[in-house]
Design a protein around this motif. Structure first.
Motif, short mmCIF file in Angstrom:
data_model
loop_
_atom_site.label_atom_id
_atom_site.label_comp_id
_atom_site.label_asym_id
_atom_site.label_seq_id
_atom_site.Cartn_x
_atom_site.Cartn_y
_atom_site.Cartn_z
N THR A 2 -8.35 -0.62 12.62
CA THR A 2 -9.57 0.19 12.53
C THR A 2 -9.85 0.65 11.11
O THR A 2 -11.00 0.95 10.78
CB THR A 2 -9.45 1.43 13.44
N HIS A 3 -8.82 0.73 10.25
CA HIS A 3 -9.09 1.16 8.89
C HIS A 3 -9.59 -0.02 8.06
O HIS A 3 -9.33 -1.17 8.38
CB HIS A 3 -7.86 1.83 8.24
N SER A 30 -8.11 5.96 3.66
CA SER A 30 -7.72 5.15 4.82
C SER A 30 -7.69 3.65 4.52
O SER A 30 -7.20 2.86 5.34
CB SER A 30 -8.69 5.40 5.98
N ALA A 31 -8.20 3.25 3.36
CA ALA A 31 -8.34 1.81 3.06
C ALA A 31 -7.04 1.18 2.60
O ALA A 31 -6.27 1.77 1.85
CB ALA A 31 -9.42 1.61 2.01
N ASP A 32 -6.82 -0.05 3.05
CA ASP A 32 -5.82 -0.91 2.46
C ASP A 32 -6.50 -1.70 1.34
O ASP A 32 -7.72 -1.85 1.32
CB ASP A 32 -5.26 -1.88 3.49
N ILE A 33 -5.69 -2.22 0.42
CA ILE A 33 -6.21 -2.98 -0.71
C ILE A 33 -5.48 -4.31 -0.78
O ILE A 33 -4.24 -4.35 -0.74
CB ILE A 33 -6.03 -2.21 -2.04
N LEU A 34 -6.24 -5.40 -0.88
CA LEU A 34 -5.66 -6.73 -1.07
C LEU A 34 -6.12 -7.27 -2.41
O LEU A 34 -7.32 -7.44 -2.64
CB LEU A 34 -6.08 -7.68 0.05
N ASN A 85 -7.29 -8.80 11.46
CA ASN A 85 -8.27 -8.14 12.34
C ASN A 85 -8.74 -6.79 11.82
O ASN A 85 -8.90 -5.84 12.59
CB ASN A 85 -7.71 -8.00 13.76
N TYR A 86 -9.01 -6.71 10.51
CA TYR A 86 -9.61 -5.50 9.96
C TYR A 86 -11.05 -5.38 10.48
O TYR A 86 -11.78 -6.37 10.56
CB TYR A 86 -9.62 -5.55 8.44
N SER A 87 -11.45 -4.17 10.80
CA SER A 87 -12.80 -3.95 11.35
C SER A 87 -13.87 -4.02 10.27
O SER A 87 -14.99 -4.46 10.53
CB SER A 87 -12.86 -2.58 12.04
N TYR A 88 -13.53 -3.54 9.05
CA TYR A 88 -14.50 -3.49 7.96
C TYR A 88 -13.84 -4.02 6.70
O TYR A 88 -12.73 -3.59 6.35
CB TYR A 88 -15.02 -2.07 7.74
#
Length: 242
Positions: A2-3, A30-34, A85-88
């Motif tokens: 969801t994040h 809440s964001a992950d970073i790639l 499966n990230y939502s955004y």
């Protein structure tokens, strides 16, 4: 998940990564970073590895063998994001020309206003570009007018690289069928999603030219965009590469 996930391609961005990550984490905790790094000779990936130690399970790194280009990096990042499966999913530059605080506004367009693609636009309300030479502003501004005329797509900044996507919109595309690699890549993504009737919305941002490092713009990227737009339009008429 969801994040959200923020994708950032890098090549020789060693001096920008630490302030970039700090600003993104501050704007959207809440964001992950790639980070998708094209084996930067300046050791960009080493900086990311150090930052990963401080942000376990929130920063991820893909190091590629050689410089393969912007579009190729984003395609790899999109596949990774969809597999997780990230939502955004957000894309932006590492050089802080895109203000990370604006991610909140793009996220709001996707979540609260139910758009599928949120575009950080330099040309929605006039021109909002800082520290670019006048020749570069003219090239970019009139290139976007050209894109609107040829494609009919009602987007004022089709070459913008500051974008948020829903999982649903990205999942609708065959990522491997995205052909272009420079600014034409950004146009192609928006055009194909628009043709699939996803809802695109622009949000005015202020684009500030990079303070550190060098621009990756070259003549090949410009020619790809000019002729790529015509190819996109013709392919859409004959339903090729959909």
């Amino acid at each position: 998940m969801t994040h959200p996930l923020v994708l950032v391609p890098t090549f020789n961005e060693r001096g920008n990564l630490e302030p970039f990550v700090s600003a993104v984490r501050s704007a959207l905790p809440s964001a992950d970073i790639l980070v998708i790094d094209d084996n930067s000779p300046d050791g960009t990936s080493n900086i990311v590895s150090d930052l990963k130690k401080e942000n376990i399970d929130r920063i991820f790194l893909i190091v590629r063998d050689t410089k393969l280009g912007l579009g190729s990096a984003y395609k790899e990042g999109f596949k990774w994001a969809l597999n997780k499966n990230y939502s955004y999913i957000f894309e932006m530059d590492a050089d802080l020309s895109h203000n990370p605080s604006e991610i909140i506004n793009l996220k709001e367009l996707l979540i609260k206003r139910d758009f599928d693609v949120a575009i950080g636009s330099r040309y929605l309300e006039g021109v909002s570009v800082v520290n670019w030479p006048l020749s570069r502003i003219f090239l970019s501004y009139f290139a976007n007018i050209y894109v609107r005329i040829i494609t009919g797509m009602p987007v004022k900044d089709a070459t913008s690289g500051f974008i948020g996507y829903t999982n649903e919109s990205l999942s609708s595309l065959n990522i491997d069928n995205i052909k272009f690699n420079g600014y034409a890549f950004q146009i192609e993504m928006k055009f194909k999603l628009w043709k699939k009737n996803f809802k695109l919305m622009e949000h005015q941002i202020i684009f500030v030219n990079r303070k550190s490092g060098k621009s990756k713009m070259d003549k090949n990227i410009i020619f790809e965009a000019i002729f790529g737009v015509i190819r996109l339009k013709l392919n859409s008429l004959f339903k090729i590469d959909e």
